[in-house]
Write a protein that holds these residues in place. Structure first.
Motif, PDB file in Angstrom:
ATOM      1  N   LEU A 191      57.889   4.312  69.252  1.00  0.00           N
ATOM      2  CA  LEU A 191      56.696   3.623  69.748  1.00  0.00           C
ATOM      3  C   LEU A 191      56.536   3.845  71.245  1.00  0.00           C
ATOM      4  CD1 LEU A 191      54.371   1.592  69.270  1.00  0.00           C
ATOM      5  CD2 LEU A 191      55.986  -0.250  69.760  1.00  0.00           C
ATOM      6  N   GLY A 227      47.395  -6.083  71.652  1.00  0.00           N
ATOM      7  CA  GLY A 227      48.043  -5.511  70.478  1.00  0.00           C
ATOM      8  C   GLY A 227      49.546  -5.703  70.520  1.00  0.00           C
ATOM      9  N   LEU A 228      50.147  -5.381  71.682  1.00  0.00           N
ATOM     10  CA  LEU A 228      51.594  -5.520  71.811  1.00  0.00           C
ATOM     11  C   LEU A 228      52.011  -6.982  71.683  1.00  0.00           C
ATOM     12  CD1 LEU A 228      52.639  -3.086  74.686  1.00  0.00           C
ATOM     13  CD2 LEU A 228      53.252  -2.952  72.283  1.00  0.00           C
ATOM     14  N   TRP A 229      51.194  -7.851  72.260  1.00  0.00           N
ATOM     15  CA  TRP A 229      51.514  -9.279  72.212  1.00  0.00           C
ATOM     16  C   TRP A 229      51.514  -9.773  70.763  1.00  0.00           C
ATOM     17  CZ3 TRP A 229      49.107 -13.912  70.769  1.00  0.00           C
ATOM     18  CH2 TRP A 229      49.746 -15.076  71.249  1.00  0.00           C
ATOM     19  N   LEU A 230      50.441  -9.418  70.035  1.00  0.00           N
ATOM     20  CA  LEU A 230      50.360  -9.818  68.628  1.00  0.00           C
ATOM     21  C   LEU A 230      51.530  -9.249  67.842  1.00  0.00           C
ATOM     22  CD1 LEU A 230      46.581  -9.529  67.658  1.00  0.00           C
ATOM     23  CD2 LEU A 230      48.016 -11.577  67.747  1.00  0.00           C
ATOM     24  N   PHE A 231      51.809  -7.964  68.105  1.00  0.00           N
ATOM     25  CA  PHE A 231      52.874  -7.274  67.399  1.00  0.00           C
ATOM     26  C   PHE A 231      54.222  -7.955  67.636  1.00  0.00           C
ATOM     27  CE2 PHE A 231      56.137  -3.888  67.978  1.00  0.00           C
ATOM     28  CZ  PHE A 231      56.316  -3.586  66.640  1.00  0.00           C
ATOM     29  N   LEU A 232      54.488  -8.305  68.896  1.00  0.00           N
ATOM     30  CA  LEU A 232      55.788  -8.890  69.220  1.00  0.00           C
ATOM     31  C   LEU A 232      55.908 -10.348  68.790  1.00  0.00           C
ATOM     32  CD1 LEU A 232      56.518  -7.337  72.735  1.00  0.00           C
ATOM     33  CD2 LEU A 232      57.657  -6.819  70.596  1.00  0.00           C
ATOM     34  N   GLY A 236      58.152  -7.312  65.008  1.00  0.00           N
ATOM     35  CA  GLY A 236      58.127  -7.681  66.422  1.00  0.00           C
ATOM     36  C   GLY A 236      59.112  -8.799  66.714  1.00  0.00           C
ATOM     37  N   LYS A 258      53.767 -12.030  66.340  1.00  0.00           N
ATOM     38  CA  LYS A 258      53.308 -12.422  65.014  1.00  0.00           C
ATOM     39  C   LYS A 258      53.918 -11.624  63.860  1.00  0.00           C
ATOM     40  CE  LYS A 258      50.527 -15.471  66.788  1.00  0.00           C
ATOM     41  NZ  LYS A 258      50.907 -16.877  66.726  1.00  0.00           N
ATOM     42  N   THR A 259      54.288 -10.358  64.120  1.00  0.00           N
ATOM     43  CA  THR A 259      54.800  -9.589  62.989  1.00  0.00           C
ATOM     44  C   THR A 259      56.312  -9.769  62.863  1.00  0.00           C
ATOM     45  OG1 THR A 259      55.213  -7.650  64.312  1.00  0.00           O
ATOM     46  CG2 THR A 259      53.035  -7.803  63.309  1.00  0.00           C
TER      47      THR A 259
END
Lengths: 288, 447
Positions: A197, A156-161, A167, A163-164
């Protein structure tokens, strides 16, 4: 492989999972704001206690975990918005502010929940042991769940940082803070939300850890110490480093307790001393 | 001339009558200092002790034969340096007649040092359990109406060897002096009464995860019969939890506990995990005696929860002080007389929640030790006594030879040895061949 070796590896991995969940929040806020938030341990413990009370009221473990996380997120937002922001850029004062809030929260916990150790019951669905296939070893289901949860959070953190938009802004802020503010991004809001967060992760980790072990006075500092070891070994401000740091710390802890329990703390701090003297920025940290 | 002489005479008479009047009457106010950790991590030890003292005072309406009693309370913050300052201010600022407390082991050791330097201020030690407070460091003005660590667990070792029939036991505990003392007392009772081996596993005081120890215990089952949990507080909760998670309850009979593992506040938290746990102490909450019932109910009424042994300690200390005051008619301003009176106090069966006790020459009680088991009664967990050993001194089975007992090295993580052969070699060295012969003849300790 002998039983105790296998068990120690599993124990180390699952402890590393809890350490990662706790340390990820701290490393996140550190990498962005360059402040070692000493309130993190208190967020962990207070989150656990909030979860305990919510569990009693709602009898839902998931709600308890979320409530613990959200309450601490709110507290963290408050701390950042109204206290840390005044001291921005002054490391010493920022650290002292976070330290004083940690002490205040610790005393409030004592007043509200009392001095006796408590524990959160393991949810029914996660109780008991399962047989792990291939090696045919019974192992507590809850610990496996914790490992899975840590992997989900890593993902989740990886995607957040990566892809978003949000992030990406955070990562940019980590790399070149002045450039980001020059681009017209509201850095203050960024700081506050990352701090929130980080508080959320700590509070949720408290509920998970309180279910896994216990909640008691002094646990805030114990967890803070372990968390600091994790991010010092792994390198401050690096998500990958935190994963490696958690794994190293968790495995050392479990092997040391199994084979030389009297010296487990010594063995735990040994890599910290070595790494600090050879590579002060940690295994994966960038040089400041 | 005569007039001048008369004036001098008059002044002399006046002074001497004032003097006599001053000593003949008891003090106008009895001042007591109570000290213990009431904030910080050890809060539960301080507040319960204080509550016990207050309860005993409230029973008498804070008065002794019409003389008002004033209670001064101070917080040690579990810090010895803080405590020393507070003890000094009790003496110089509050001018207390005697002091009750403190609660923790290291506090007690520092208090006895302070007591030796201030022999005019009697101290009644609270929950502190290190042996040396009333052994190697004993001083006249320091009396402990409490317990020592080994005192309460000597006979538990015997019980495990003789009644439960265990031969080899593992003790898992925190690595500091109180658990070392517990392990030492247990080892003596266990090995001298037919046990063969005690294996000790020490983990850091702040251990968080016991999973590796659980894995180790699973592997050790081939050789050992039972496990004794030798930790306190939060570590006990974590230990029990992981014990069940790793299914050790299906491998070993039940956990044995050091003296304060299943005390009242722990029972609430451990809930059914604590069922059937055996341990030993000088007090048990399920005691049906009139004194204990009354104490429990009035404590519940005053503080909203049932008391633990910590509160009993504060309560008993104050009640011992009352008995001593009766013997000297309230003249607490004479510390020597008060100390002598305290040392002579004998609490009868129904005067203390724990049962009868009196003091040995070192100032520690000779009292009943109960082997306890946690059971469920009317849906509530409590300790009941499965066996009572009467009149146990702090020297346990060595009561007749305290000097020899004190000549031994201090207990440590490895002393006394847990291996039968090494252990008996040590015993022979300090207690002599006669003691060994007697052990052999009686097949352990005499009843």
């Amino acid at each position: 492989m002998s039983l105790i070796l296998l068990m120690s590896i599993l124990n180390g991995l699952t402890l590393a999972a809890l350490l990662f969940i706790t340390a990820s929040g701290l490393t996140l806020s550190f990498s962005l704001m360059r402040v070692v938030n000493l309130t993190h341990g208190a967020f962990y413990l207070a989150g656990g206690f909030v979860g305990l009370s919510v569990l009693k009221a709602t009898e839902s473990w998931i709600i308890a975990g979320l409530a613990g996380g959200l309450c601490m997120a709110a507290l963290a937002l408050f701390e950042e918005r109204f206290l840390l922001r005044w001291a921005r850029g002054n490391d010493l004062i920022e650290t002292l502010v976070s330290l004083s809030i940690a002490i205040i929260i610790g005393d409030l916990i004592l007043v509200i929940w009392g001095g006796y150790p408590k524990t959160i019951a393991i949810p029914q669905a996660l109780g008991g042991a399962i047989k792990i296939p291939i090696i045919n070893l019974p192992y507590p289901l809850y610990r496996i769940f914790m490992l899975g949860l840590a992997i989900v959070i890593i993902g989740g953190l990886w995607l957040f940082l990566k892809k978003t938009n949000f992030g990406i802004t955070i990562r940019a802020g980590v790399d070149n803070f002045q450039m980001v503010s020059a681009l017209g991004i509201n850095v203050r809001r960024l700081f506050t939300s990352v701090f929130g967060l980080s508080g959320f992760l700590a509070g949720m980790a408290g509920v998970i850890g309180g279910t896994f072990m216990m909640l008691g006075i002094g646990e805030d500092w114990r967890i803070l110490t372990l968390t600091l070891i994790v991010i010092i070994v792994g390198g401050m401000g690096s998500l990958g480093g935190t994963i490696v740091g958690a794994l190293i710390t968790g495995l050392i802890y479990s092997f040391a307790t199994a084979f030389i329990p009297e010296f487990s703390l010594f063995v735990l701090f040994l890599p910290v001393a070595i790494i600090l003297s050879i590579r002060p920025q940690g295994l994966f940290g960038k040089e400041v | 001339m005569v007039g001048k002489k008369m004036i001098w005479l008059g002044v002399a008479i006046l002074f001497s009558t004032l003097w006599v009047w001053g000593t003949a009457h008891a003090v106008s106010e009895i001042r007591i200092g109570q000290i213990g950790p009431t904030t910080g991590w050890a809060t539960m030890f301080g507040t319960e002790g204080l509550n016990g003292v207050k309860l005993a005072l409230a029973e008498r309406d804070y008065k002794f034969k019409g003389i008002p009693i004033k209670l001064f309370t101070e917080d040690t913050k579990a810090d010895v340096e803080v405590m020393r300052t507070k003890l000094d201010s009790f003496k110089t600022r509050d001018k207390v007649h005697f002091i009750i407390g403190p609660s923790l082991g290291h506090e007690g050791m520092a208090a006895v040092d302070w007591g030796a330097r201030n022999p005019d201020v009697p101290i009644l030690i609270g929950y502190s359990a290190p042996e040396d407070i009333t052994m190697r460091k004993a001083t006249p003005s320091v009396i402990r109406p409490g317990w020592t660590g080994p005192q309460v667990i000597f006979h538990f070792g015997k019980f495990c060897a003789k009644d439960l029939g265990y031969k080899k036991v593992i003790i898992v505990g925190q690595d500091y002096s109180y658990p070392w003392d517990q392990a030492a007392g247990f080892t003596r009772g266990f090995l001298e009464n037919g046990g063969e081996k005690v294996e000790r596993i020490w983990h850091p005081v702040d251990a968080v995860d016991f999973s590796s120890i659980m894995a180790k215990l699973t592997g050790m089952k081939k050789e050992y019969d039972a496990v004794l949990c030798n930790s306190g507080g939060a570590q006990v909760v974590a230990f029990f939890k992981q014990w069940y998670q790793f299914g050790l309850d299906k491998i070993y009979p039940q956990i044995l506990g050091q003296a304060n593992v299943p005390i009242v506040p722990m029972l609430t938290e451990l809930a059914d995990m604590a069922l059937n746990v055996y341990s030993s102490l000088h007090y048990y909450d399920g005691n049906p005696s009139e004194a204990n019932m009354k104490f429990r109910e009035s404590y519940l009424k005053a503080y909203g929860k049932y008391p633990s042994v910590i509160a009993v300690q504060g309560y008993d200390a104050m009640r011992v002080a009352f008995k001593a005051m009766e013997a000297i008619d309230g003249k607490v301003d004479d510390p020597k007389a008060f100390i002598t009176a305290v040392r002579q106090v004998k609490m009868r069966e129904n005067e203390s929640p724990r049962g009868p006790f009196y003091f040995d020459k070192f100032g520690n009680p000779i009292q009943n030790i109960y082997i306890k088991k946690v059971v469920k009664k009317d849906g509530k967990l409590m300790n009941i006594a499965v066996k009572t050993y009467k009149d146990v001194s702090q020297f346990g089975p060595y009561a007749a030879m305290p000097e020899k007992y004190m000549a031994q090295p201090a207990t440590s993580r490895e002393y006394p040895p847990g291996n039968k052969d090494d252990y008996f070699r040590e015993i022979e060295k300090y207690f002599g061949k006669d003691y060994m012969a007697e052990l052999k003849k009686n097949n352990g300790w005499k009843e």
